[in-house]
Write an enzyme that holds these catalytic residues in place. Structure first.
Site, mmCIF file in Angstrom:
data_model
loop_
_atom_site.group_PDB
_atom_site.id
_atom_site.type_symbol
_atom_site.label_atom_id
_atom_site.label_comp_id
_atom_site.label_asym_id
_atom_site.label_seq_id
_atom_site.Cartn_x
_atom_site.Cartn_y
_atom_site.Cartn_z
ATOM 1 N N ASP A 298 0.866 -1.172 0.000
ATOM 2 C CA ASP A 298 0.000 0.000 0.000
ATOM 3 C C ASP A 298 0.909 1.230 0.000
ATOM 4 O O ASP A 298 2.138 1.129 0.099
ATOM 5 C CB ASP A 298 -0.968 -0.016 1.193
ATOM 6 C CG ASP A 298 -2.198 0.869 0.922
ATOM 7 O OD1 ASP A 298 -2.137 1.694 -0.011
ATOM 8 O OD2 ASP A 298 -3.204 0.734 1.628
HETATM 9 C C1 BGC Z 1 -5.031 3.197 0.100
HETATM 10 C C2 BGC Z 1 -5.187 2.159 -0.987
HETATM 11 C C3 BGC Z 1 -5.083 2.818 -2.335
HETATM 12 C C4 BGC Z 1 -3.742 3.525 -2.422
HETATM 13 C C5 BGC Z 1 -3.480 4.187 -3.764
HETATM 14 C C6 BGC Z 1 -3.812 4.064 -0.106
HETATM 15 O O1 BGC Z 1 -3.806 5.150 0.757
HETATM 16 O O2 BGC Z 1 -4.979 2.555 1.348
HETATM 17 O O3 BGC Z 1 -6.398 1.482 -0.830
HETATM 18 O O4 BGC Z 1 -5.229 1.873 -3.358
HETATM 19 O O5 BGC Z 1 -3.703 4.527 -1.427
HETATM 20 O O6 BGC Z 1 -4.239 5.297 -3.955
#
Ligand code: BGC
Length: 751
Positions: free
Chosen positions: A285
């Site tokens: 993530d």
């Molecule tokens: C979130 C993810 C997301 C990623 C990219 C993160 O802050 O937890 O779910 O896909 O950002 O935007």
């Protein structure tokens, strides 16, 4: 020259394969594997590291540093770039100007639609309709792909039992079976039959795993999930996603019992790869590799990179610990080059499968295919089926067209807010709001409107007067409130989940007019609407319903559509009841309505005793406001004749559950029939019931049908006292009905 090498490697592979003539799929796969190996052999360590790095896009601009990185093959994937010209240029530089010509994977959070927005995932889960959910993702994929996106970070299949957690909006609710079925449907919708198809995008099962169990519902918080619960509740939707063919996973931000998900070797190697045989790749993530320093799981960036790589995170999103440390980690002998080769191999394989090497570009004629009539129609159907009728006293709904409606409230005409969280690309100019749709249906004379509160959080009451005047002139009041889209979603947890602002006060004031009152809630989570909904004659839970939300709502209010959504999550009466889920354990002292005494009825100076007391709150009791699976219709359904095909089943049997379903009301409608099972006694205690099958059935008024649902005995397996996944012989109870509190039941045995 390098491109030539590629082609040559590919040709040799194809030649070798045609000599062996295996079947089509395995032929394709082994051709891809050979191309991957041929490419990997040519790659320098720097180029391999490049494939493992995902960077944030420049929002339509490519500066010189960025171009240089592309030329040097230092970027494997870019997220948040949606301009086709820029994306084509990114691919041109990567393919034509880098040494090995490896295309970049363009990623974006396409969560519940792209331009055409479908209901939030929690709303989609309320449809209990895998077909519609799959279709929604098909539409999202086609629109996103036409904008150059080849990879979405969805579905989010974190089991969510806490309405305070803002990201419950992105989830499919609290149940492992419902989440597994709908999550798999999402994977199939995004990826289609062929990943290389121009309308398909790669799905990503996230957040692996346990993120939804954040302590107190505070986003990013630690989780404590016992191993058995991890395996029986949190992991099954991810396994179902693997079975559905998902090609990527995302590791979570959370730690589980002190081990961050992004550094969890057991989960990403032993479970995901060895046990489930997943051969796609894992992305971290956003900066979750780096965040392992904050967790106190790594002393510095180098150690964070090492732990994530060893655990099996192929690609790092946003932070740069891989780029900055992998070379040193290898030269110091702290990780092997073989582990890097394997990580890169898995990434390249998915790039090949996605057809990026054959055609990395978006053709002019395929660009920006948005909001086609069929897409809007699909979004409307999804919204219609997602809305849950929670209350309908004296048939307040549907409202007859010759009545005058006073439409009041802060969500009644909010083209943007009704779209919900994670709608980076959602086009609010496409939105049909409740006001717009009702105006069209009723004409100005029969519709009075007063927003009364500027936003869902507005506290001052100066708009009340006009709203009440309008309400007095109408036959029915429809209050449309809830929470704005920004009040749920990532980093938007709430400790108090009442209707915000002065909405409760406004509802009470409207009720004073004596007019029938319909409460419509648009929200990203279950809100504690118990007290206020007592003032309402009817309640519709509309979630954040997306682009066509207003049109769907108008159809339901006016009876052109019959509500059929069912809750994918338990609605607590008060926030203090959380966590609350239907599939809990029975405890040694299960709650008992006969011995429960409300706080106000306890005699003064009653003697202290624990005898006769059960697991409950003296103020809030033990039942939720609305149970999992619940939802009313404008018609009624009767269940009868429940029968199983046997009394005793063998381990490899399937249970055939049969019963009659009759539409006993006045109009046609859909019922979501649900089957729950309880394993009465086990080597460990088992939930009081678990959803094992469901089906949406349409019936005309007066019609009766025989329903048959199958459950494999192996679907009753759980992790026993020795942590082996087994079906333990013994007695089971099985229920059938329209929600999780159904009492129509029978029993069976497993040998
Ligand atoms: C979130 C993810 C997301 C990623 C990219 C993160 O802050 O937890 O779910 O896909 O950002 O935007």
């Amino acid at each position: 020259m390098n491109v030539l090498k590629h082609i040559l490697a590919g040709l040799i592979a194809v030649f070798l394969l045609s000599a062996c003539q295996p079947n089509n799929n395995s032929q394709e796969q082994s051709s891809i594997d050979q191309q991957v190996e041929a490419l990997l052999e040519q790659m320098s360590l720097e180029e391999k590291i490049g494939q493992m790095c995902q960077v944030n896009g420049g929002g339509g601009t490519l500066n010189d540093d960025f171009k240089q990185m592309l030329k040097e093959g230092r970027i494997g994937s870019i997220l948040n770039e949606v301009d086709v010209t820029t994306i084509n240029e990114i691919q041109r530089i990567s393919v034509e100007e880098s040494r090995l010509g490896i295309p970049v994977l363009i990623a974006r959070d396409v969560i519940h639609g792209f331009k055409t927005v479908f209901p939030i995932p929690l709303g989609q889960a309320a449809t209990w309709n895998p077909e519609i959910v799959r279709e929604g993702c098909r539409v999202a994929a086609a629109e996103a792909a036409s904008s150059g996106i080849k990879w979405t970070f969805a579905p989010m299949i974190d089991i969510s039992r806490d309405a305070r957690w803002g990201r419950i909006a992105e989830s499919l609710g609290e149940d492992p079976h419902l989440t597994s079925v709908l999550g798999a449907a999402m994977v199939k919708g995004f990826q289609g039959d062929d990943l290389a198809d121009e309308n398909s995008i790669i799905a990503c099962a996230k957040h692996f795993v346990g993120y939804g169990a954040a302590e107190g519902g505070r986003d990013y918080n630690s989780t404590l999930i016992p191993p058995r619960e991890l395996h029986d509740v949190y992991l099954p939707p991810f396994e179902a996603a693997v079975d559905a063919g998902v090609r990527t996973f995302m590791s979570g931000f959370n730690d589980i019992d002190g081990v961050p998900a992004t550094g969890n070797e057991y989960l990403m190697r032993d479970v995901l790869r060895d046990k489930w045989q997943f051969d796609g790749f894992v992305v971290s993530d956003w900066a979750s590799v780096w965040e392992m320093i904050n967790h106190g799981f790594a002393a510095d960036e180098k150690e964070a990179a090492k732990r994530a790589i060893n655990a099996g995170v192929n690609m790092e999103m946003a932070s740069t610990t891989y780029e900055d440390n992998i070379a040193a980690l290898i030269s110091e002998g702290l990780i092997s080059e073989a582990i890097i080769d394997q990580a890169v191999r898995e990434i390249l394989r998915v790039k090949y499968e996605a057809g990026l090497f054959d055609n990395p570009y978006i053709a002019e004629e395929n660009q920006y295919q948005f909001a086609k009539p069929a897409y809007l129609e699909a979004a409307k159907l999804a919204a219609t089926q997602s809305m849950v009728l929670l209350k309908n006293n004296k048939q307040t709904l549907p409202v007859s067209k010759n009545k005058t409606i006073a439409l009041v409230g802060p969500m009644a005409n909010q083209a943007y807010e009704q779209l919900g969280t994670w709608i980076f690309d959602g086009d609010s100019t496409l939105s049909v709001t409740p006001l717009m749709a009702l105006q069209q249906e009723l004409g100005a004379g029969k519709l009075l409107f007063a927003q009364a509160l500027a936003t869902s959080r507005t506290k001052h009451t100066k708009g009340f007067k006009q709203a009440i005047e309008q309400a007095k002139k109408a036959d029915v009041i429809v209050f449309c409130g809830g929470e704005e889209s920004i009040l749920s979603g990532e980093a938007h947890s709430r400790a108090n989940i009442d209707l915000p602002g002065a909405q409760n006060e406004l509802i009470r004031a409207l009720k004073q007019t004596g007019k029938p009152l319909v409460l419509v809630v648009m929200a990203g989570r279950p809100l504690t609407i118990g007290a206020v909904s007592e003032h309402a004659d009817a309640v519709i839970y509309a979630w954040h319903p997306g682009t066509m939300g207003g049109a769907a709502l108008a159809d339901i209010l006016l009876g052109k559509a019959n509500p059929s959504g069912k809750l994918p999550v338990t609605f607590p009466k008060v926030v203090g009841q959380i966590p609350m889920h239907y599939n809990h354990k029975n405890t040694g002292r299960p709650a008992n309505p006969d011995s429960w005494t409300h706080i106000d009825e306890i005699p003064v100076k009653a003697p202290q005793t624990s005898l006769g007391n059960e697991s409950h709150y003296i103020d809030a009791g033990f039942t939720p406001l609305y149970p999992f699976g619940y939802g009313l219709s404008y018609t009624t359904f009767a269940y009868s004749g429940l029968q199983l095909d046997k009394d005793v089943y063998a381990q490899d049997d399937r249970i055939q559950v049969s019963f009659e379903l009759e539409n006993t009301g006045e109009v046609a409608g859909d019922e979501v029939v649900q089957v729950y099972v309880r394993d009465v006694a086990g080597s460990v205690s088992r939930p009081v019931k678990e959803l094992k099958a469901f089906k949406r059935i349409s019936l005309n008024q007066g019609d009766k049908t025989s329903v048959m649902l199958e459950i494999a005995i192996q679907d009753l397996a759980f992790h026993n006292i020795d942590m082996e996944k087994v079906v333990e012989p013994g007695e089971f109870q099985l229920w059938v009905g329209g929600d999780s509190t159904t009492e129509l039941s029978t029993t069976f045995k497993v040998e």
